[in-house]
Motif scaffolding. Structure first.
Motif, short mmCIF file in Angstrom:
data_model
loop_
_atom_site.label_atom_id
_atom_site.label_comp_id
_atom_site.label_asym_id
_atom_site.label_seq_id
_atom_site.Cartn_x
_atom_site.Cartn_y
_atom_site.Cartn_z
N ARG A 53 0.82 -1.22 0.00
CA ARG A 53 0.00 0.00 0.00
C ARG A 53 0.85 1.27 0.00
NH1 ARG A 53 -5.25 0.97 -1.27
NH2 ARG A 53 -6.65 -0.65 -0.51
N HIS A 54 2.16 1.12 -0.08
CA HIS A 54 3.09 2.26 -0.15
C HIS A 54 2.89 3.23 1.01
CE1 HIS A 54 4.24 0.84 -4.14
NE2 HIS A 54 2.96 0.77 -4.45
N ILE A 55 2.98 2.69 2.21
CA ILE A 55 2.84 3.48 3.43
C ILE A 55 4.23 3.70 4.02
CG2 ILE A 55 1.80 3.57 5.73
CD1 ILE A 55 -0.31 1.56 4.70
N ARG A 56 4.58 4.96 4.28
CA ARG A 56 5.92 5.26 4.81
C ARG A 56 5.97 4.96 6.30
NH1 ARG A 56 7.57 11.24 3.47
NH2 ARG A 56 9.43 10.49 4.58
N PRO A 57 6.94 4.10 6.73
CA PRO A 57 7.06 3.79 8.16
C PRO A 57 7.93 4.82 8.87
CG PRO A 57 8.54 2.40 6.89
CD PRO A 57 7.81 3.27 5.89
N PHE A 58 7.53 5.18 10.10
CA PHE A 58 8.31 6.07 10.95
C PHE A 58 8.55 5.34 12.27
CE2 PHE A 58 6.66 8.89 7.82
CZ PHE A 58 7.53 9.97 7.75
N VAL A 59 9.81 4.87 12.45
CA VAL A 59 10.14 4.07 13.64
C VAL A 59 10.28 4.98 14.84
CG1 VAL A 59 11.76 2.43 14.64
CG2 VAL A 59 11.30 2.39 12.18
N ASN A 60 9.58 4.63 15.92
CA ASN A 60 9.64 5.41 17.15
C ASN A 60 10.88 5.03 17.95
OD1 ASN A 60 8.69 7.24 19.08
ND2 ASN A 60 7.81 5.58 20.29
N LEU A 61 11.44 5.99 18.69
CA LEU A 61 12.60 5.72 19.53
C LEU A 61 12.23 4.74 20.64
CD1 LEU A 61 14.03 9.33 19.88
CD2 LEU A 61 14.87 7.52 18.41
N ALA A 62 13.15 3.83 20.96
CA ALA A 62 12.92 2.84 22.02
C ALA A 62 13.21 3.47 23.38
CB ALA A 62 13.80 1.61 21.79
N LEU A 63 12.21 4.16 23.94
CA LEU A 63 12.36 4.81 25.24
C LEU A 63 11.58 4.03 26.29
CD1 LEU A 63 11.89 8.49 24.06
CD2 LEU A 63 14.02 7.26 24.40
N SER A 64 11.76 4.43 27.56
CA SER A 64 11.07 3.73 28.64
C SER A 64 9.56 3.94 28.58
CB SER A 64 11.61 4.21 29.99
OG SER A 64 11.44 5.62 30.11
N LYS A 65 9.12 5.06 28.01
CA LYS A 65 7.69 5.36 27.89
C LYS A 65 7.32 5.45 26.42
CE LYS A 65 4.19 8.61 29.57
NZ LYS A 65 3.38 7.58 30.23
N ASN A 66 6.13 4.95 26.09
CA ASN A 66 5.69 4.96 24.69
C ASN A 66 5.43 6.39 24.23
OD1 ASN A 66 4.68 4.39 22.21
ND2 ASN A 66 2.73 3.58 22.91
N THR A 67 6.16 6.83 23.22
CA THR A 67 6.03 8.21 22.72
C THR A 67 5.51 8.24 21.28
OG1 THR A 67 8.37 8.14 22.05
CG2 THR A 67 7.86 9.08 24.21
N THR A 68 4.94 7.15 20.82
CA THR A 68 4.44 7.08 19.44
C THR A 68 3.35 8.13 19.20
OG1 THR A 68 4.95 4.73 19.28
CG2 THR A 68 3.33 5.60 17.73
#
Length: 274
Positions: A53-68
């Motif tokens: 579907r040509h969706i651009r992925p944006f990887v979230n930083l691996a932090l202690s709290k979910n910041t997505t």
């Protein structure tokens, strides 16, 4: 222009994402901008639909709290000030965390659409959007079709049992044998071992939907619950025995309970009657 921002930590099933894009295109128009935000693990699970579907992925930083959620909200606000700006912004998440963002953008004239799996939609977020699209129901219907077909099959008449021949009555025994018979019965009664107690919870067919809901009242909200916690409450309520299988119990009520995910379930959701 329509922009679709996916919270991959929430809208985390490939079939849901595929269904989301199809319903957006049918109801709103062509989706020009497509982005997915989430952890590397979640985005890897969506690799096929992201590619097709040509969706651009944006990887979230691996932090202690979910910041997505914050990463997604920042990009949405930045896009809203660009030229040309989108006319419709779709958020692929039912989290209530996005309500302040949605209200601000709606005040600026954007049409706000939410796409969410029904069991993950926060009730307080529903009326913040101009339109809400629920996905995941098509897969649930496919799962229920085989069960519905089984229920519609005619029940064959019971087979006739062969006639049982009655044994001829024996002649009465002698008086001496009659006197010894009661004593023999007493000895046999003493030697006979007591029957093993059966656990009512092991008989899965005896449990009803109302009994399950009374034992686990949190299921009535229709939100996914931890299968392990639900099983523990059923054990405490004597509705599920030690040797009984919880998935076997819930599969007896396909129109009332949904196991998630279907192959290796770790959650259970009650499906309220329409």
């Amino acid at each position: 222009m329509i922009a679709f921002f996916i919270d991959a930590d929430n809208l985390c099933v490939s079939s849901w994402v595929e269904e989301s894009l199809r319903k957006l295109e049918e109801g709103e128009g062509r989706v020009m901008m497509r982005r997915a935000y989430g952890s590397a693990e979640k985005l890897k699970g969506l690799a096929d639909v992201l590619r097709t579907r040509h969706i651009r992925p944006f990887v979230n930083l691996a932090l202690s709290k979910n910041t997505t959620d914050v990463a997604l909200a920042v990009d949405v606000m930045e896009l809203s000030y660009q030229t040309p700006r989108p006319t419709v912004i779709a958020i692929g998440s039912g989290d209530a965390d996005f309500v302040p963002l949605v209200l601000r953008l709606r005040e600026r004239g954007f049409r706000m659409v939410c796409v969410s799996e029904q069991g993950k939609m926060a009730p307080e977020a529903v009326y913040a959007y101009d339109h809400v699209i629920f996905v995941g129901q098509e897969q649930a219907a496919e799962v229920l079709k085989p069960h519905a077909a089984e229920l519609q099959k005619p029940v064959p008449p019971p087979a006739k049992l062969p006639a049982v021949r009655t044994a001829a009555k024996k002649a009465p025994a002698k008086k001496a044998a009659a006197k010894k018979a009661p004593a023999a019965k007493k000895v046999a009664a003493k030697k006979a071992k007591p029957a093993a107690k059966t656990n009512a919870g092991d008989a899965v067919g005896a449990v009803t939907v109302d009994q399950i809901l009374n034992a686990v009242s949190s299921l009535r909200a229709g939100q996914p619950q931890s299968l392990g916690e639900v099983v523990k409450l059923l054990h405490d309520a004597k509705l599920l025995g030690k040797n009984a299988t919880s998935t076997k119990l819930f599969k007896k009520f396909p129109f009332h309970f949904e196991l998630l995910p279907p192959k290796q379930p770790n959650q259970i959701r009650y499906i309220p009657s329409p």
